[in-house]
Scaffold this active site. Sequence first.
Site, PDB file in Angstrom:
ATOM      1  N   HIS A  35      -1.593   4.224   6.796  1.00  0.00           N
ATOM      2  CA  HIS A  35      -2.630   3.308   7.290  1.00  0.00           C
ATOM      3  C   HIS A  35      -3.984   4.004   7.262  1.00  0.00           C
ATOM      4  O   HIS A  35      -4.980   3.439   6.826  1.00  0.00           O
ATOM      5  CB  HIS A  35      -2.301   2.865   8.716  1.00  0.00           C
ATOM      6  CG  HIS A  35      -3.338   1.988   9.330  1.00  0.00           C
ATOM      7  ND1 HIS A  35      -3.566   0.703   8.897  1.00  0.00           N
ATOM      8  CD2 HIS A  35      -4.225   2.222  10.321  1.00  0.00           C
ATOM      9  CE1 HIS A  35      -4.553   0.166   9.607  1.00  0.00           C
ATOM     10  NE2 HIS A  35      -4.967   1.070  10.473  1.00  0.00           N
ATOM     11  N   ARG A  81       0.858  -1.191   0.000  1.00  0.00           N
ATOM     12  CA  ARG A  81       0.000   0.000   0.000  1.00  0.00           C
ATOM     13  C   ARG A  81       0.889   1.234   0.000  1.00  0.00           C
ATOM     14  O   ARG A  81       1.777   1.373   0.836  1.00  0.00           O
ATOM     15  CB  ARG A  81      -0.908   0.000   1.234  1.00  0.00           C
ATOM     16  CG  ARG A  81      -1.906   1.142   1.247  1.00  0.00           C
ATOM     17  CD  ARG A  81      -2.770   1.117   2.511  1.00  0.00           C
ATOM     18  NE  ARG A  81      -1.992   1.388   3.714  1.00  0.00           N
ATOM     19  CZ  ARG A  81      -1.717   0.482   4.652  1.00  0.00           C
ATOM     20  NH1 ARG A  81      -2.122  -0.763   4.521  1.00  0.00           N
ATOM     21  NH2 ARG A  81      -1.010   0.808   5.718  1.00  0.00           N
ATOM     22  N   TYR A  90       7.743   4.823  10.432  1.00  0.00           N
ATOM     23  CA  TYR A  90       8.058   3.406  10.604  1.00  0.00           C
ATOM     24  C   TYR A  90       8.461   2.680   9.315  1.00  0.00           C
ATOM     25  O   TYR A  90       8.788   1.498   9.358  1.00  0.00           O
ATOM     26  CB  TYR A  90       6.886   2.666  11.254  1.00  0.00           C
ATOM     27  CG  TYR A  90       5.550   2.836  10.547  1.00  0.00           C
ATOM     28  CD1 TYR A  90       5.220   2.069   9.433  1.00  0.00           C
ATOM     29  CD2 TYR A  90       4.619   3.766  11.012  1.00  0.00           C
ATOM     30  CE1 TYR A  90       4.004   2.227   8.795  1.00  0.00           C
ATOM     31  CE2 TYR A  90       3.396   3.926  10.376  1.00  0.00           C
ATOM     32  CZ  TYR A  90       3.095   3.149   9.274  1.00  0.00           C
ATOM     33  OH  TYR A  90       1.883   3.310   8.645  1.00  0.00           O
TER      34      TYR A  90
END
Length: 356
Positions: free
Chosen positions: A256, A252, A265
């Site tokens: 998120h 993706r 991250y």
Amino acid sequence: MGVENQFPIVQYVNEKGVLMHEDTQLDQSRLNEFYRKMLRARMMDKKCLNLQRQGRIGTYVQYEGQEAAQVGSALAVEEGDWMFPTYRDHAATMTFGHSLRYLFLYWKGRLEGSIPPEGKNIFPPAVPIASQLLHATGTAWAEKKKNSDRVSIVYFGDGATSEGDFHEGLNFASVFNTPVVFLNQNNGFAISVPMEKQMKSKTIAQKGLAYDIPSLRVDGNDIVAVYYETKKAVARARNGEGPTLIEAVTWRYGAHTTADDPSKYRDQQESEFRRETTDPLLRVERLLKNQGWWNDEEKGKMEEEITKEINHALKEAEDFKVADIDQLFDHVFAEPTWTIKEQRDQHKRMSKEVSQ
């Protein structure tokens, strides 16, 4: 033999748009359908992201980059089958026939956004992680007991496989041989934790071994592989041969959610690299060009038609009747408790005072 070798990634079309198997049956109309459905899904996703930045919808959950996994699998099921999405699987639900207007309403926080069109067996998006696997398995079991040939397909991410509901769902499906396809989209991070830090398993597919469920890994950015392998799993389920676990390895591009910062991250340069290499739309475009079937004018026409469709659906959603505030209280319990009644009465009093 390493477990990765036991579960090799199945690929039908490589990153350069070259067919890996000569016997793969693909015609121009099928490839155009694949491309159009993915393009439509991506344009919808980008529209929703822009609307969130403008404050016209709430927090939004992106799926750009996962179109092949969702669209390919959704095209493999039939009318009358059951679909159990997460909050990120609008590419699958819109491919299966969900209304774009109601998808916009969902992100506006409207109750109507969870209601599929008449005759479409699409469950409301599951926000709790992995709970939908139990719903899919139970529904598939009910269909089996009715002697129907309907199948369930359920979507979930890599993080969901660390939840108890995942294991309960697979165990039940295995024991009762239910007609369900477990479609995992493994984007490698489960919100913000890389796969190697959330599990010792090298693959998601290997988790099916404990339940004696046929399991495989597919290139989740190859819509041809996703479509044909899901179709095989659906056929198995429909023929009474039980469940299948499919791990679609994908990526993706975005965060998120719009409330997240993925740069904290993961290396975002990886996304830019993948846009030029493993992108699912680019792969089909390259395949069409290799076959001599690509048409720039046709792509422009597609984009124009999809833009009109999306804008029309958005206008319908924004012109939708004002929500009844009582909906906040109506669906908490089957019969309102005294606490709910008290809250409703208090709200009515406050609303009356504000309006005076």
